[in-house]
Design a protein around this motif. Structure first.
Motif, PDB file in Angstrom:
ATOM      1  N   ASP A  64       0.648  -1.208   0.127  1.00  0.00           N
ATOM      2  CA  ASP A  64       0.090   0.219   0.101  1.00  0.00           C
ATOM      3  C   ASP A  64       0.694   1.261   0.085  1.00  0.00           C
ATOM      4  OD1 ASP A  64      -2.274  -1.379  -0.047  1.00  0.00           O
ATOM      5  OD2 ASP A  64      -2.459  -1.437   2.153  1.00  0.00           O
ATOM      6  N   GLY A  65       1.886   1.062   0.827  1.00  0.00           N
ATOM      7  CA  GLY A  65       2.804   2.533   0.732  1.00  0.00           C
ATOM      8  C   GLY A  65       3.720   2.680  -0.219  1.00  0.00           C
ATOM      9  N   VAL A  66       3.971   1.673  -1.018  1.00  0.00           N
ATOM     10  CA  VAL A  66       4.588   1.757  -2.290  1.00  0.00           C
ATOM     11  C   VAL A  66       3.758   2.333  -3.234  1.00  0.00           C
ATOM     12  CG1 VAL A  66       5.790   0.715  -4.138  1.00  0.00           C
ATOM     13  CG2 VAL A  66       6.676   0.308  -1.689  1.00  0.00           C
ATOM     14  N   ALA A  67       2.450   2.059  -3.417  1.00  0.00           N
ATOM     15  CA  ALA A  67       1.452   2.075  -4.396  1.00  0.00           C
ATOM     16  C   ALA A  67       1.137   3.693  -4.190  1.00  0.00           C
ATOM     17  CB  ALA A  67       0.293   1.312  -4.056  1.00  0.00           C
ATOM     18  N   MET A  68       0.981   4.225  -3.195  1.00  0.00           N
ATOM     19  CA  MET A  68       0.493   5.811  -2.793  1.00  0.00           C
ATOM     20  C   MET A  68       1.802   6.534  -2.912  1.00  0.00           C
ATOM     21  SD  MET A  68      -2.382   5.075  -2.350  1.00  0.00           S
ATOM     22  CE  MET A  68      -2.904   6.835  -1.841  1.00  0.00           C
ATOM     23  N   ARG A  69       3.091   5.936  -2.473  1.00  0.00           N
ATOM     24  CA  ARG A  69       4.330   6.952  -3.103  1.00  0.00           C
ATOM     25  C   ARG A  69       4.384   6.977  -4.696  1.00  0.00           C
ATOM     26  NH1 ARG A  69       8.751   3.624  -0.037  1.00  0.00           N
ATOM     27  NH2 ARG A  69      10.011   4.691  -1.440  1.00  0.00           N
ATOM     28  N   SER A  70       4.234   5.971  -5.407  1.00  0.00           N
ATOM     29  CA  SER A  70       4.252   5.883  -6.777  1.00  0.00           C
ATOM     30  C   SER A  70       3.001   6.786  -7.423  1.00  0.00           C
ATOM     31  CB  SER A  70       3.978   4.625  -7.346  1.00  0.00           C
ATOM     32  OG  SER A  70       5.022   3.618  -7.082  1.00  0.00           O
ATOM     33  N   LEU A  71       1.823   6.893  -6.819  1.00  0.00           N
ATOM     34  CA  LEU A  71       0.779   7.857  -7.226  1.00  0.00           C
ATOM     35  C   LEU A  71       1.043   9.125  -7.061  1.00  0.00           C
ATOM     36  CD1 LEU A  71      -2.128   7.619  -8.166  1.00  0.00           C
ATOM     37  CD2 LEU A  71      -2.968   7.698  -5.700  1.00  0.00           C
ATOM     38  N   LEU A  72       2.143   9.453  -6.345  1.00  0.00           N
ATOM     39  CA  LEU A  72       2.604  11.077  -6.392  1.00  0.00           C
ATOM     40  C   LEU A  72       2.931  11.430  -7.671  1.00  0.00           C
ATOM     41  CD1 LEU A  72       4.510  11.209  -2.878  1.00  0.00           C
ATOM     42  CD2 LEU A  72       2.022  11.928  -3.381  1.00  0.00           C
ATOM     43  N   PHE A  73       3.369  10.386  -8.528  1.00  0.00           N
ATOM     44  CA  PHE A  73       3.894  11.057  -9.978  1.00  0.00           C
ATOM     45  C   PHE A  73       2.915  11.045 -10.939  1.00  0.00           C
ATOM     46  CE2 PHE A  73       7.448   9.414  -7.333  1.00  0.00           C
ATOM     47  CZ  PHE A  73       8.299  10.275  -7.715  1.00  0.00           C
ATOM     48  N   ALA A  74       1.577  10.372 -10.480  1.00  0.00           N
ATOM     49  CA  ALA A  74       0.585  10.283 -11.670  1.00  0.00           C
ATOM     50  C   ALA A  74       0.076  11.568 -12.297  1.00  0.00           C
ATOM     51  CB  ALA A  74      -0.838   9.703 -11.089  1.00  0.00           C
ATOM     52  N   PRO A  75       0.139  12.889 -11.275  1.00  0.00           N
ATOM     53  CA  PRO A  75      -0.192  14.034 -12.128  1.00  0.00           C
ATOM     54  C   PRO A  75       0.928  14.342 -13.159  1.00  0.00           C
ATOM     55  CG  PRO A  75      -0.663  14.116  -9.763  1.00  0.00           C
ATOM     56  CD  PRO A  75      -0.111  13.023  -9.960  1.00  0.00           C
ATOM     57  N   VAL A  76       1.953  14.220 -12.771  1.00  0.00           N
ATOM     58  CA  VAL A  76       3.198  14.418 -13.644  1.00  0.00           C
ATOM     59  C   VAL A  76       2.887  13.562 -15.210  1.00  0.00           C
ATOM     60  CG1 VAL A  76       5.604  14.642 -13.980  1.00  0.00           C
ATOM     61  CG2 VAL A  76       4.692  14.869 -11.892  1.00  0.00           C
ATOM     62  N   GLY A  77       2.490  12.443 -14.931  1.00  0.00           N
ATOM     63  CA  GLY A  77       2.402  11.654 -16.317  1.00  0.00           C
ATOM     64  C   GLY A  77       1.281  12.077 -16.967  1.00  0.00           C
TER      65      GLY A  77
END
Length: 488
Positions: free
Chosen positions: A258-271
């Motif tokens: 869960d933690g890694v998924a939410m940390r990765s989600l931070l880059f979604a707006p850039v993509g």
């Protein structure tokens, strides 16, 4: 009177407790059978993924009642993602912009509400985390729709490229409805973001929410210049990487799934920011350079952390090297157009800095960095040889570049004690010196008597030096040979 009876009737003697010993705690009341406390977020002392007792059970004890819900959750999450994508691509195309925006906002809020319902009504945390994660993942799409409304209000819908105009563009709605829509959306989206991050990454929820909202705020900007978008995206990615290293990568609870998924989600707006510009607006060299650099960074540093096998990690990093070369070529062409450069330096300018980058990355790469350094040194050798062979007669610059490259490789070889780098440097030096001897031979043909005189004098001096220092040279050669045997 019986002495034993009187002795047994006395109360038990109180034994004093040693100094500093805490009093005994009263026994805890037994827990009611069948009760289970469910948390919306992870507990402070353990990650959220460890709540379920079935995760610790052996694999042979798991039955279909545990496996089927997991399959159903993944299936439902996939269907919801497909439904959201279908809505964004083809659903409500003929509807008004406000209806499209409000419908997707309500869909996102409904997912978050379903997660809260599962938590407080059914006391079930896995389904709740699934709903909340999906709702948080859909937030950038909501901000992108708001950004499309703002852009249409300022520039009009005809500012988009014609190819994707019907699906992803909006018509101007007026200033007052636009401000009201933005206000209502922010009132809904900001709490949804915090709820999602607090449910799946409690320890970093506030900081992650702030960073996530900053990234989504870039989607609201009404400018679509490729170089500007690339600069903003580069700044945001740099800030997110630094924040992840400083705040999030050290927490044990943020290293779970869960933690890694939410940390990765931070880059979604850039993509989404980059994809929007890539699909609907003209491409620029700055944006292309950012895309290649981000892809190389993802393959070299991001993806290998999720791969279990060392071979897969090495393969992922290997695919990043051509992307780095492409990013460097685009950057050089943007700053110094290639048609303005001299032919004698184009090849070294494009390849030698990339090879130096491979040298630096070899100390951070998966597996043995000596192999990557060997490949980089061989590429530097081939670059110099090709440059001298093709353009050597156009001037002395190719040979000078080759000589400097050879000396640099030899210096690195003696510092790192690596044979491949030494051989590449020696081969570059021999080829460069041989090219100069070729030029000298051409001079000899034109001035024969001077050349013969210089050659005779040099031979006599060399024989005298060898006769005087032959023993010392032999010992030095033996020491160098023994030292080379210990090199990698």
């Amino acid at each position: 009177m019986n002495t034993s009876d009187s002795t047994n009737s006395l109360p038990p003697k109180h034994v004093p407790r040693p100094l500093g010993t805490p009093p005994p705690l009263p026994p805890a009341p037994p827990a009611a059978a069948g009760t289970k406390k469910t948390y919306l977020h992870s507990e402070p002392d353990q990650p959220l993924a460890s709540h379920s007792s079935t995760d610790d059970a052996p694999a042979e004890r798991r039955s279909w009642t545990e496996l089927y819900p997991r399959i159903l959750r993944w299936t439902g999450a996939l269907l919801l993602a497909i439904a959201a994508l279908s809505f964004l691509v083809s659903g409500w195309v003929n509807g008004s912009p406000l209806l499209r925006t409000g419908s997707f906002l309500g869909f996102t809020a409904l997912l978050s509400g379903a997660g809260i319902f599962c938590t407080y009504r059914w006391r079930e945390d896995k389904g709740a985390r699934t709903f909340l994660a999906l709702a948080t993942a859909f937030l950038p799409a909501n901000f992108a729709q708001l950004g499309a409304l703002i852009y249409a209000q300022m520039h009009g819908s005809m500012a988009y490229r014609v190819g994707l105009k019907k699906v992803f563009t909006f018509e101007p709605v007026g200033l007052t409805p636009l401000l009201a829509t933005i206000g209502i959306s922010l009132i809904v989206l900001i709490p949804l973001a915090y709820t999602g991050f607090s449910a799946l990454a409690r320890n970093g929820a506030k900081k992650m929410t702030a960073l996530f909202l900053v990234g989504n705020a870039l989607l609201l900007l009404p400018w679509r210049d490729g170089d500007l978008v690339a600069g903003l995206a580069a700044l945001l990615v740099t800030g997110l990487i630094v924040a992840d290293r400083v705040w999030f990568s050290r927490g044990a609870s943020l290293k779970t799934w869960d933690g890694v998924a939410m940390r990765s989600l931070l880059f979604a707006p850039v993509g989404l920011l980059v994809i929007r510009n890539l699909c609907m607006h003209p491409m620029s060299e700055g944006l292309m350079c950012f895309i290649l650099t981000a892809g190389a960074l993802l393959l070299f540093s991001g993806l290998p952390r999720c791969l279990p096998l060392s071979g897969l990690r090495i393969a992922s990093q290997s695919f990043s090297y051509p992307l780095m070369l492409g990013a460097w070529i685009v950057a050089v062409d943007a700053c110094l157009p290639l048609h303005h450069l001299s032919d004698t330096i184009i090849l070294p300018v494009l390849l030698l800095p990339w090879c130096l980058g491979l040298f630096g990355l070899s100390f951070k790469s998966e597996g043995k960095g000596i192999a990557l350094r060997g490949i980089a040194s061989i590429l530097m050798l081939m670059t110099c040889l090709l440059n001298i062979s093709v353009l050597g007669e156009d001037g002395y610059l190719p040979s000078i570049i080759g000589l400097l490259t050879a000396l640099a490789l030899l210096l690195v070889a003696f510092v790192l004690e690596e044979r491949t780098v030494l051989l590449a440097g020696a081969a570059t030096l021999i080829f460069t010196v041989g090219y100069h001897l070729h030029l000298a031979f051409s001079f000899v043909q034109q001035n024969l008597w001077i050349s013969l005189a210089v050659a005779g004098t040099s031979i006599i001096l060399a024989s005298s030096y060898l006769e005087r220092n032959g023993g010392g040279l032999r010992q030095r050669a033996q020491r160098v040979r023994h030292r080379l045997k210990s090199w990698h």
